[in-house]
Design a protein around this motif. Structure first.
Motif, mmCIF file in Angstrom:
data_model
loop_
_atom_site.group_PDB
_atom_site.id
_atom_site.type_symbol
_atom_site.label_atom_id
_atom_site.label_comp_id
_atom_site.label_asym_id
_atom_site.label_seq_id
_atom_site.Cartn_x
_atom_site.Cartn_y
_atom_site.Cartn_z
ATOM 1 N N GLU A 163 0.802 -1.167 -0.019
ATOM 2 C CA GLU A 163 -0.025 0.057 -0.104
ATOM 3 C C GLU A 163 0.791 1.085 0.082
ATOM 4 O OE1 GLU A 163 -3.897 -1.677 2.630
ATOM 5 O OE2 GLU A 163 -2.097 -0.988 3.721
ATOM 6 N N LEU A 164 1.836 1.409 0.989
ATOM 7 C CA LEU A 164 2.856 2.315 0.990
ATOM 8 C C LEU A 164 3.646 2.551 -0.172
ATOM 9 C CD1 LEU A 164 4.155 4.594 2.523
ATOM 10 C CD2 LEU A 164 5.775 2.938 3.352
ATOM 11 N N ALA A 165 4.006 1.409 -1.212
ATOM 12 C CA ALA A 165 4.657 1.563 -2.349
ATOM 13 C C ALA A 165 3.767 2.082 -3.406
ATOM 14 C CB ALA A 165 5.056 0.115 -2.759
ATOM 15 N N TYR A 166 2.556 1.588 -3.285
ATOM 16 C CA TYR A 166 1.411 1.979 -4.440
ATOM 17 C C TYR A 166 1.512 3.651 -4.239
ATOM 18 C CZ TYR A 166 -2.551 2.441 -7.196
ATOM 19 O OH TYR A 166 -3.631 2.943 -8.325
ATOM 20 N N MET A 167 1.178 4.214 -3.008
ATOM 21 C CA MET A 167 0.908 5.581 -2.801
ATOM 22 C C MET A 167 2.068 6.226 -3.251
ATOM 23 S SD MET A 167 -0.960 6.126 0.828
ATOM 24 C CE MET A 167 0.084 5.212 1.812
ATOM 25 N N LEU A 168 3.313 5.749 -2.935
ATOM 26 C CA LEU A 168 4.476 6.584 -3.304
ATOM 27 C C LEU A 168 4.946 6.664 -4.769
ATOM 28 C CD1 LEU A 168 6.880 5.472 -0.213
ATOM 29 C CD2 LEU A 168 5.990 7.738 -0.772
ATOM 30 N N CYS A 169 4.665 5.485 -5.412
ATOM 31 C CA CYS A 169 4.909 5.373 -6.639
ATOM 32 C C CYS A 169 4.019 6.527 -7.405
ATOM 33 C CB CYS A 169 4.677 3.973 -7.362
ATOM 34 S SG CYS A 169 6.064 3.113 -7.233
ATOM 35 N N LYS A 170 2.812 6.646 -7.017
ATOM 36 C CA LYS A 170 1.941 7.504 -7.688
ATOM 37 C C LYS A 170 2.345 9.005 -7.042
ATOM 38 C CE LYS A 170 -1.516 5.171 -9.538
ATOM 39 N NZ LYS A 170 -1.864 5.632 -10.853
ATOM 40 N N ALA A 171 2.830 9.111 -5.925
ATOM 41 C CA ALA A 171 2.982 10.527 -5.620
ATOM 42 C C ALA A 171 4.368 10.957 -6.237
ATOM 43 C CB ALA A 171 3.320 10.571 -4.109
ATOM 44 N N LEU A 172 5.374 10.027 -6.466
ATOM 45 C CA LEU A 172 6.528 10.349 -7.068
ATOM 46 C C LEU A 172 6.549 10.395 -8.532
ATOM 47 C CD1 LEU A 172 9.025 8.261 -4.694
ATOM 48 C CD2 LEU A 172 8.472 10.842 -4.629
ATOM 49 N N LYS A 173 5.469 10.180 -9.213
ATOM 50 C CA LYS A 173 5.052 9.964 -10.471
ATOM 51 C C LYS A 173 6.180 8.802 -11.070
ATOM 52 C CE LYS A 173 3.032 14.196 -11.060
ATOM 53 N NZ LYS A 173 2.977 15.336 -10.550
ATOM 54 N N LEU A 174 6.314 7.574 -10.619
ATOM 55 C CA LEU A 174 7.178 6.450 -11.165
ATOM 56 C C LEU A 174 5.959 5.908 -11.890
ATOM 57 C CD1 LEU A 174 9.080 5.903 -7.993
ATOM 58 C CD2 LEU A 174 9.716 7.049 -9.838
ATOM 59 N N LYS A 175 6.533 5.545 -12.990
ATOM 60 C CA LYS A 175 5.515 5.019 -13.973
ATOM 61 C C LYS A 175 5.572 3.127 -13.723
ATOM 62 C CE LYS A 175 3.922 8.494 -15.947
ATOM 63 N NZ LYS A 175 2.921 9.229 -15.325
ATOM 64 N N GLY A 176 6.825 2.728 -13.360
ATOM 65 C CA GLY A 176 7.131 1.226 -13.133
ATOM 66 C C GLY A 176 7.605 0.762 -14.541
ATOM 67 N N ARG A 181 3.310 -0.896 -16.873
ATOM 68 C CA ARG A 181 2.870 0.229 -18.238
ATOM 69 C C ARG A 181 1.792 -0.755 -18.741
ATOM 70 N NH1 ARG A 181 6.933 4.707 -19.463
ATOM 71 N NH2 ARG A 181 8.359 4.652 -17.497
ATOM 72 N N ILE A 182 1.918 -1.778 -18.987
ATOM 73 C CA ILE A 182 0.981 -2.550 -19.984
ATOM 74 C C ILE A 182 -0.161 -3.032 -18.992
ATOM 75 C CG2 ILE A 182 0.727 -4.708 -21.133
ATOM 76 C CD1 ILE A 182 3.672 -4.599 -22.149
ATOM 77 N N LEU A 183 0.164 -3.562 -17.999
ATOM 78 C CA LEU A 183 -1.052 -4.082 -16.788
ATOM 79 C C LEU A 183 -1.611 -3.230 -16.103
ATOM 80 C CD1 LEU A 183 0.771 -7.532 -16.292
ATOM 81 C CD2 LEU A 183 -0.926 -7.220 -17.939
ATOM 82 N N GLY A 184 -0.826 -1.963 -15.736
ATOM 83 C CA GLY A 184 -1.336 -1.065 -14.867
ATOM 84 C C GLY A 184 -0.550 -1.350 -13.537
ATOM 85 N N LEU A 185 -0.387 -0.223 -12.897
ATOM 86 C CA LEU A 185 0.399 -0.246 -11.429
ATOM 87 C C LEU A 185 -0.377 -0.972 -10.261
ATOM 88 C CD1 LEU A 185 3.015 0.749 -10.275
ATOM 89 C CD2 LEU A 185 1.660 2.698 -9.393
ATOM 90 N N ASN A 186 0.186 -1.893 -9.756
ATOM 91 C CA ASN A 186 -0.533 -2.652 -8.664
ATOM 92 C C ASN A 186 0.695 -2.453 -7.359
ATOM 93 O OD1 ASN A 186 1.423 -4.632 -8.944
ATOM 94 N ND2 ASN A 186 -0.050 -5.794 -10.407
#
Length: 131
Positions: free
Chosen positions: A58-71, A76-81
């Motif tokens: 959960e923390l990783a998800y919030m941080l990736c979104k906040a930091l605008k990290l696309k993965g 990119r293909i399946l969506g961030l989880n």
């Protein structure tokens, strides 16, 4: 070993501190509404109470979104989880290896948020105060 898990409320609040928005959203309801509207929370997290224990994924998800990290390519293909978010943060040196369902301790949260702030400052070219 007696380490207590931090709450979802703690994680949400610190993500807002990372984004320099802690003064704008001061109670959990408005914090959660902002996070939801800006897709910083997964839908399953939107229903959780402030006191719910925070999991690493959960923390990783919030941080990736906040930091605008696309993965990576999979994200990119399946969506961030949560799993892909953790992989991205591990790759960036922000988070250590572990399982996405593990609870986040207070000490771990401080280390991760410090690294996330350093990463954000570096990406903003040393300007740590802009959202």
């Amino acid at each position: 070993v007696g380490r207590r898990a931090v709450s979802l409320g703690d994680g949400v609040e610190l993500v807002l501190v990372l984004l320099n928005l802690e003064d704008r959203y001061t109670d959990f309801d408005t914090q959660k509404a902002f996070m939801s509207e800006n897709r910083l929370l997964k839908r399953s997290m939107e229903k959780k109470e402030k006191s719910a224990p925070l999991r690493r994924g959960e923390l990783a998800y919030m941080l990736c979104k906040a930091l605008k990290l696309k993965g990576g390519l999979k994200a990119r293909i399946l969506g961030l989880n949560e799993r892909f978010a953790m992989e991205e943060l591990i790759h960036a040196g922000i988070m250590r290896q572990g399982h996405r369902l593990d609870l986040v301790s207070g000490q771990e949260l401080v280390v991760i948020m410090t690294r996330a702030a350093e990463h954000r400052k570096m990406r903003l070219g040393g300007k740590g105060n802009e959202g």
